[in-house]
Design an enzyme around this catalytic site. Structure first.
Site, short mmCIF file in Angstrom:
data_model
loop_
_atom_site.label_atom_id
_atom_site.label_comp_id
_atom_site.label_asym_id
_atom_site.label_seq_id
_atom_site.Cartn_x
_atom_site.Cartn_y
_atom_site.Cartn_z
N GLU A 286 53.41 -40.31 -55.79
CA GLU A 286 54.33 -39.72 -54.81
C GLU A 286 54.17 -40.50 -53.52
O GLU A 286 53.06 -40.61 -52.99
CB GLU A 286 54.04 -38.24 -54.64
CG GLU A 286 54.32 -37.45 -55.91
CD GLU A 286 55.71 -37.70 -56.48
OE1 GLU A 286 56.69 -37.70 -55.70
OE2 GLU A 286 55.84 -37.95 -57.69
N CYS A 320 55.50 -36.71 -45.18
CA CYS A 320 56.42 -37.52 -45.99
C CYS A 320 57.81 -36.93 -45.93
O CYS A 320 58.80 -37.63 -46.08
CB CYS A 320 55.93 -37.56 -47.43
SG CYS A 320 55.70 -35.92 -48.11
P1 NAP Z 1 47.98 -44.71 -47.94
O1 NAP Z 1 47.54 -45.63 -46.90
O2 NAP Z 1 48.87 -45.23 -49.01
O3 NAP Z 1 46.67 -44.09 -48.59
C1 NAP Z 1 46.73 -43.09 -49.57
C2 NAP Z 1 45.45 -43.11 -50.36
O4 NAP Z 1 45.38 -44.33 -51.10
C3 NAP Z 1 44.19 -43.07 -49.50
O5 NAP Z 1 43.23 -42.28 -50.15
C4 NAP Z 1 43.78 -44.52 -49.47
O6 NAP Z 1 42.41 -44.71 -49.20
C5 NAP Z 1 44.12 -44.94 -50.87
N1 NAP Z 1 44.20 -46.38 -51.11
C6 NAP Z 1 44.49 -47.36 -50.24
N2 NAP Z 1 44.47 -48.56 -50.88
C7 NAP Z 1 44.19 -48.32 -52.18
C8 NAP Z 1 44.04 -49.13 -53.35
N3 NAP Z 1 44.19 -50.46 -53.34
N4 NAP Z 1 43.72 -48.53 -54.52
C9 NAP Z 1 43.57 -47.20 -54.58
N5 NAP Z 1 43.71 -46.37 -53.51
C10 NAP Z 1 44.01 -46.93 -52.33
O7 NAP Z 1 48.73 -43.44 -47.32
P2 NAP Z 1 48.21 -42.49 -46.15
O8 NAP Z 1 48.27 -43.23 -44.86
O9 NAP Z 1 46.92 -41.87 -46.54
O10 NAP Z 1 49.31 -41.35 -46.20
C11 NAP Z 1 50.57 -41.47 -45.62
C12 NAP Z 1 51.60 -41.85 -46.66
O11 NAP Z 1 51.61 -40.87 -47.69
C13 NAP Z 1 53.01 -41.87 -46.13
O12 NAP Z 1 53.67 -42.98 -46.66
C14 NAP Z 1 53.61 -40.58 -46.65
O13 NAP Z 1 55.01 -40.58 -46.77
C15 NAP Z 1 52.95 -40.46 -47.98
N6 NAP Z 1 52.97 -39.10 -48.48
C16 NAP Z 1 53.79 -38.81 -49.52
C17 NAP Z 1 53.86 -37.52 -50.00
C18 NAP Z 1 54.76 -37.16 -51.15
O14 NAP Z 1 54.60 -36.09 -51.72
N7 NAP Z 1 55.70 -38.01 -51.51
C19 NAP Z 1 53.08 -36.52 -49.43
C20 NAP Z 1 52.25 -36.87 -48.36
C21 NAP Z 1 52.18 -38.15 -47.90
P3 NAP Z 1 41.90 -45.09 -47.71
O15 NAP Z 1 42.20 -43.91 -46.86
O16 NAP Z 1 40.46 -45.36 -47.91
O17 NAP Z 1 42.67 -46.32 -47.30
#
Ligand code: NAP
Ligand code: MG
Length: 515
Positions: A286, A320
């Site tokens: 997601e 999001c």
């Molecule tokens: P993110 O930077 O993509 O990180 C999400 C998770 O992925 C974190 O736990 C991050 O760890 C991890 N991660 C990063 N690189 C990775 C890799 N190479 N392999 C595996 N995991 C990895 O997103 P965020 O800043 O936490 O959250 C904001 C984003 O989430 C926005 O784009 C928002 O729209 C989206 N979101 C979507 C929904 C939905 O339901 N569609 C809901 C909420 C949020 P680290 O923190 O250690 O980097």
């Protein structure tokens, strides 16, 4: 028998006793600042010398917790531990696993103010946002518990003459759960509890800005009777150890919520079969959004303005589902945008520990820098109506910011900013407004304000998003009422909080016996 599912009510902070309870919980969490949180792998706590410093974004000199940090080697250990625990856990009765979730929900209700306080201090959530996050976590536990019982019942199949025919839903294996920091309890609880109640074992890698809240969930589930080895808590930098979790041949499912870039990377890596791997991994991803609210010329403009401001600036625009594009029909454009600007200017920004502040800080200095760079881009792509600056304070506080006259293809109208920045666009007519609304790579949420039946029915068919709302804001999806998940590059449309969700963590086995 258990009662049918009902959404958890929100806390009424106008009650002095509840207000006081929340204040006291904040003070207790502050008194615990600096505490150490270990990894938990195979039921054993492990402390590393390298740690994640979880900071209070309202005052980054305050360390909420020092959290042990997994290396790729420890990530591999965690997957292997989860794999060892899978056999016994997979054989539990679905109803028994469901009872663990029901008890966890009860414990979380009792620890509600503490959970809220952690989110206020670690994630910068205003009180009502933190409280809604905890309520949603409780909802997921209650809802998925009932869903597991439903999937555990005999499933309807046609029976052949002389045969007994059955279909059983069985668990899949090790599930790597990777949540974002923005719903640090609700989304973490939702993905983790769905995987567990379906009979899978979990490696939970929390988002690096919010590991202490994820640890609270681990404690709650343990207290609720979850066997120790079934849930592995494995914080670390996603960029450095995430690949080790996703690529491991024993990983069966990856449940991810986060940005588009990371989601696509995980999807690609998981698609490649590794030596020793005997299945195609499932990826539930997601991802982001560039969500639009469309205001037609026949809308109730006051309702629309209030809905837009709440959707755009609630939790500093870091949802999001947040409204980041406002598309207004020409005839009402000026009046509506003026009103939105007025309401945005009235928002108080400051540390959310004081409930008078409607907006708190953004999550990290890196996020703040990214959002500020988009504010600069906005100055050349649109007309700044309000905001655009940072507060003179140590925390990561940004002003609610609105740009008008933004072209539909402008970067600030196409790229997810994930902060308090709203891009407004004028549309000639309803046709053009719908085309603009559909004109991004995303498709998560959207809303239409209109009193016209014909226009609403058209949007029902043509506005291509996973979660569409009419005459209300585009944030605030409720478990079971609004199953949540996006189209296009917003994700796999998993519909969290809906009846289809647990199926993503199960596989169906058909058994026919001839007598
Ligand atoms: P993110 O930077 O993509 O990180 C999400 C998770 O992925 C974190 O736990 C991050 O760890 C991890 N991660 C990063 N690189 C990775 C890799 N190479 N392999 C595996 N995991 C990895 O997103 P965020 O800043 O936490 O959250 C904001 C984003 O989430 C926005 O784009 C928002 O729209 C989206 N979101 C979507 C929904 C939905 O339901 N569609 C809901 C909420 C949020 P680290 O923190 O250690 O980097
Ligand atoms: Mg933090």
């Amino acid at each position: 028998m258990i009662a049918p599912f009902q959404n958890e009510p929100l806390t009424d902070f106008s009650r002095p006793d509840l207000h006081r309870a929340q204040m006291e919980a904040i003070a207790r969490v502050e008194a615990s600042f600096g505490r150490s949180i270990p990894l938990r792998i195979g039921g054993q706590e492990k402390t590393t010398s390298d740690v994640i410093l979880s900071l209070n974004p309202s005052n980054p000199s305050e360390v909420v917790a020092q959290v042990s940090k997994a290396t790729p080697e420890l990530a591999v250990e965690a997957v292997e531990a989860a794999h060892r625990a899978f056999g016994p856990w997979s054989r539990w009765e679905p109803a028994a696993r469901a009872r663990v979730l029901l008890r966890a929900a009860a414990i979380l209700r009792r620890r509600r103010f503490e959970a809220n306080a952690l989110m206020i201090l670690e994630a910068g959530k205003p009180w009502v946002e933190a409280d809604a996050d905890t309520a949603e976590a409780i909802d997921f536990l209650e809802f998925y518990a009932r869903e597991a019982m439903r999937y555990g019942e005999p499933q309807p199949v046609t029976t052949m003459p002389g045969e007994e025919d059955n279909l059983y839903y069985i668990p899949c294996g090790v599930t790597v759960v990777i949540p974002p920091w923005n719903f640090p309890l609700a989304i973490t609880t939702g993905m983790t509890s769905a995987a567990l109640v379906a009979g899978n074992t979990v490696v939970l890698k929390p988002a690096s800005p919010t590991p202490a809240i994820a640890w609270l969930l681990v404690e709650v589930l343990r207290e609720a009777g979850l066997p120790d080895e079934v849930l592995n808590y494995c914080p670390g930098s996603g960029g450095s150890m995430g690949d080790a979790l996703v690529a491991h041949p024993k990983t069966r499912i990856v449940a991810f919520t986060g940005s588009m870039a990371v989601g696509l990377h995980i999807n690609e890596l998981a698609a490649k079969a590794q030596p020793g791997q005997i299945w195609i991994k499932r990826v539930i991803a997601e991802m982001g959004g560039k969500d639009a609210i469309l205001v037609a010329d026949d809308a109730d403009l006051e309702e629309a303005a209030v809905g837009v401001v709440s959707s755009a600036f609630g939790y500093q625009g870091q949802k999001c589902s947040a409204c980041s594009r406002l598309i207004v029909m020409d005839q009402v454009h000026d009046a509506l945008v003026d009103r939105v600007v007025d309401l945005a200017r009235a928002i108080t920004v400051g540390p959310p520990k004081d409930p008078a502040h409607r907006m708190g800080p953004v999550i990290t200095d890196a996020a703040m820098a990214t959002i500020q760079s988009y504010m600069e881009v906005g100055r050349s792509e649109g007309r700044l109506r309000t905001g655009g600056g940072r507060l003179d304070a140590p925390g990561y506080f940004l002003e609610p910011t609105i740009f008008d006259d933004v072209a539909p293809q402008a970067r600030i109208a196409q790229e997810e900013i994930f902060g308090p920045v709203l891009a407004c666009t004028r549309a000639r007519d309803y046709d053009e407004a719908l085309a603009i609304a559909n004109g991004t790579v995303y498709g998560l949420t959207g809303a239409v304000y209109s009193r016209s039946r014909e226009r609403l029915e058209r949007a029902r068919r043509e506005f291509h998003v996973g979660n569409l709302y009419f005459n209300r804001k585009c944030t605030g999806a409720m478990v079971s009422a609004h199953p949540f998940g996006g189209f296009n590059l917003s994700g796999t449309d998993s519909k969290a909080g809906g009846r289809d969700y647990l199926l993503l963590f199960l596989q169906a086995k058909s058994v026919a016996e001839r007598f």
